[in-house]
Design an enzyme around this catalytic site. Structure first.
Site, mmCIF file in Angstrom:
data_model
loop_
_atom_site.group_PDB
_atom_site.id
_atom_site.type_symbol
_atom_site.label_atom_id
_atom_site.label_comp_id
_atom_site.label_asym_id
_atom_site.label_seq_id
_atom_site.Cartn_x
_atom_site.Cartn_y
_atom_site.Cartn_z
ATOM 1 N N GLU A 99 11.276 -3.539 -7.363
ATOM 2 C CA GLU A 99 10.139 -4.367 -7.741
ATOM 3 C C GLU A 99 9.961 -4.308 -9.258
ATOM 4 O O GLU A 99 10.166 -3.269 -9.880
ATOM 5 C CB GLU A 99 8.859 -3.885 -7.056
ATOM 6 C CG GLU A 99 8.888 -4.060 -5.552
ATOM 7 C CD GLU A 99 7.546 -3.787 -4.870
ATOM 8 O OE1 GLU A 99 6.521 -3.620 -5.569
ATOM 9 O OE2 GLU A 99 7.538 -3.759 -3.627
ATOM 10 N N ASP A 114 -0.226 -2.497 -1.364
ATOM 11 C CA ASP A 114 -0.930 -3.212 -2.437
ATOM 12 C C ASP A 114 -2.439 -3.116 -2.245
ATOM 13 O O ASP A 114 -3.186 -2.901 -3.204
ATOM 14 C CB ASP A 114 -0.506 -4.685 -2.476
ATOM 15 C CG ASP A 114 0.955 -4.874 -2.857
ATOM 16 O OD1 ASP A 114 1.522 -4.002 -3.531
ATOM 17 O OD2 ASP A 114 1.521 -5.914 -2.466
#
Length: 144
Positions: free
Chosen positions: A28, A101
């Protein structure tokens, strides 16, 4: 009536982030957006500040080093910008917030843009805090 939240992103900045996400795969990528911040309405990205992903498992998580993050905040403040939000990629996941998240979001009313590579899509979300917990609210992404 409060308008639905929007994030305005220049197409050139979106393209740079997509390229970084492709180049960074399978890990990421992440960074910070600077520009004009509106907690409930239209925030406008003027610049993006890439950050190194220092997460222990960068293929499935992202983390910006706190000291590096403060340096980025200082840079955008020096340029007269506000913290609009953050971006990161999901190299093999959808362009929506994961459970991780949600658990790690800490900036109320800021935008969190997520780039997915499979499929190639971009989604944007605002972090909202309630009395008991927080949640992501979908926001309209406007490219210009």
């Amino acid at each position: 009536m409060t308008p639905d939240p929007e994030l305005v992103v220049p197409t050139a900045i979106r393209d740079v982030i997509l390229e970084r996400a492709r180049d960074g795969r399978p890990e990421e990528i992440c960074g910070v957006f600077g520009g004009e911040y509106d907690p409930d309405g239209r925030s406008r990205v003027r610049s993006q500040y890439p950050a190194d992903n220092v997460a222990e498992t960068p293929r499935t998580r992202y983390r910006i080093n706190p000291e590096a993050q403060l340096e980025l905040f200082d840079r955008l403040e020096e340029r007269g910008e506000e913290i609009v939000g953050f971006y990161h990629s999901h190299p093999r996941g959808p362009p929506r917030p994961s459970e991780t998240d949600v658990a790690q979001a800490t900036w109320p009313d800021r935008s969190y843009l997520i780039v997915s590579l499979e499929p190639r899509e971009v989604g944007s979300w605002r972090w909202r805090e309630d009395e008991d917990a927080g949640r992501f609210e979908r926001e309209r992404l406007v490219l210009e």
